[in-house]
Enzyme design. Structure first.
Site, PDB file in Angstrom:
ATOM      1  N   SER A 246      68.390  24.454  40.887  1.00  0.00           N
ATOM      2  CA  SER A 246      68.483  24.854  41.755  1.00  0.00           C
ATOM      3  C   SER A 246      70.248  24.100  41.584  1.00  0.00           C
ATOM      4  O   SER A 246      71.274  24.158  42.178  1.00  0.00           O
ATOM      5  CB  SER A 246      68.124  23.074  42.607  1.00  0.00           C
ATOM      6  OG  SER A 246      67.242  23.506  43.521  1.00  0.00           O
ATOM      7  N   HIS A 311      70.328  19.399  42.406  1.00  0.00           N
ATOM      8  CA  HIS A 311      71.189  19.858  43.669  1.00  0.00           C
ATOM      9  C   HIS A 311      72.632  18.983  43.747  1.00  0.00           C
ATOM     10  O   HIS A 311      73.422  20.138  43.970  1.00  0.00           O
ATOM     11  CB  HIS A 311      70.513  19.305  44.690  1.00  0.00           C
ATOM     12  CG  HIS A 311      69.059  19.860  44.724  1.00  0.00           C
ATOM     13  ND1 HIS A 311      67.666  19.340  44.503  1.00  0.00           N
ATOM     14  CD2 HIS A 311      68.490  20.943  45.127  1.00  0.00           C
ATOM     15  CE1 HIS A 311      66.924  19.972  44.506  1.00  0.00           C
ATOM     16  NE2 HIS A 311      66.847  20.974  44.945  1.00  0.00           N
TER      17      HIS A 311
END
Length: 372
Positions: A246, A311
């Protein structure tokens, strides 16, 4: 190259009505009589720019881009050879294209905000070298996931299996000395849903970006997001492991979305507002899912679940380093001061994170869960 403000003023006077174009006759006269203070090495390119034009006018923006010292040597050679302005039709009007050239045209309109750059990319694009980095990373991620899925007989929430967390690829704070884990965690995924989301975004956004900007720039951006993700987790969520690509995916996606917003008027990708909203909703949902799994695990576990901070740090890398890369198509990054500011900032963060991982865990008395 223009010398000082007087030269720039003379250039601006060529387009007094702000039409965006300069009459060929006026411009040729100025160039031939050296009324512009030009670097002699660019005089031939300026004459080629005029001679290759069949519409009686020179695009002011193309002139400014040519005069910029940031443009790459391939871009400037194309001007000198007349290739940069010979193809003046709108790409959407081109007919009789094969499947590959139609895909290249689609990529040009998806990624580049300027029609001049779209034409340049379309007519100079070649199959070699192919965009292999994103494809290879995605294939390896799928193979690794399939291997662990078959071994564990589990395809979702694999992180709850002790054997999964024993993998030498997973980043775990108890194995910080194994430096490769700060990168290799990108090949491991929580489950089919995370792998599917990451693989889809990588292929839909990463492959077109790699086709336009090249393997070196896009691989640098992706790996910077991956490294920033694991280092950020080691600083802000010190007890948590990390899995998934991610960090790199969010670096690519946030850079592309930021580039679209910054060049909203010039982007010609269809349904861009709807697609922007959909992308933001999907990315936000994935972050929300990661937060939920981190703090409210649905199954009993022997230790903390993977962190969601990768993220967010990947998105920061994309908005900073990635946006500059995407806005510098056919420009030299090394000649831009802002590039070196970003590189210096990233190196500073890297050094801080290294010292933090060496000293902070003991100084703060962090209770790291025993590595599996």
């Amino acid at each position: 190259m223009l010398q000082g403000g007087d030269g720039e003023s003379n250039i601006s006077n060529l387009d007094p009505d702000n039409t965006g174009f300069i009459a060929v006759e006026n411009f040729t006269s100025l160039v031939e009589h050296h009324e512009l203070q030009l670097d002699p090495s660019k005089l031939d390119m300026l004459l080629a720019l005029v001679q290759s034009n069949e519409e009686g006018q020179v695009c002011y923006q193309e002139l400014i881009e040519l005069m910029s010292s940031k443009r790459s040597s391939s871009f400037r050679r194309a001007i000198a050879n007349g290739r940069r302005t010979l193809q003046r039709e709108i790409l959407l009007d081109e007919t009789g294209l094969g499947l590959y050239k139609r895909f290249v045209r689609y990529v040009a309109y998806e990624i580049l905000p300027c029609e001049t750059d779209r034409r340049w990319y379309f007519h100079q694009n070649r199959l070699c070298p192919p965009p292999v980095f994103i494809a290879v990373v995605t294939i390896v991620q799928i193979i690794v996931f399939m291997c662990y899925g078959i071994m564990l007989n589990k395809w979702v929430l694999q992180t709850y299996q002790p054997d999964f967390m024993k993998s030498p690829l997973v980043y775990h704070p108890g194995h910080r000395a194994q430096v490769w884990r700060f990168f290799s965690y990108m090949f491991m995924h929580v489950g089919l849903e995370q792998l599917g989301f990451n693989a889809l975004l990588q292929l839909m956004i990463g492959v077109p970006l790699e086709m336009v900007h090249g393997i070196l720039r896009i691989s640098l951006l992706y790996m910077a997001g991956v490294l920033a993700g694991s280092l950020t987790v080691s600083i802000t969520d010190m007890r948590a492991p990390v899995v998934g690509g991610s960090g790199g995916v969010y670096a690519l996606c946030s850079a592309h979305l930021a580039n679209v917003v910054m060049n909203w008027a010039g982007m010609r990708c269809p349904y861009k507002l709807l697609r922007m909203i959909l992308a933001l909703v999907c990315m936000s949902s994935e972050v929300g899912r990661a937060v939920w799994l981190r703090f409210s695990p649905p199954l009993p576990s022997s230790g903390p679940q993977p962190s969601f901070m990768a993220h967010l740090s990947g998105a920061v890398v994309g908005i900073s380093m990635g946006l500059l890369i995407l806005r510098s198509y056919e420009e030299s990054l090394q000649k831009q001061c802002s590039w070196w500011v970003i590189v210096f900032s990233f190196i500073t963060f890297l050094l801080f994170a290294i010292f933090w991982n060496i000293f902070a865990y003991e100084l703060l008395g962090v209770q790291i869960p025993p590595p599996p």
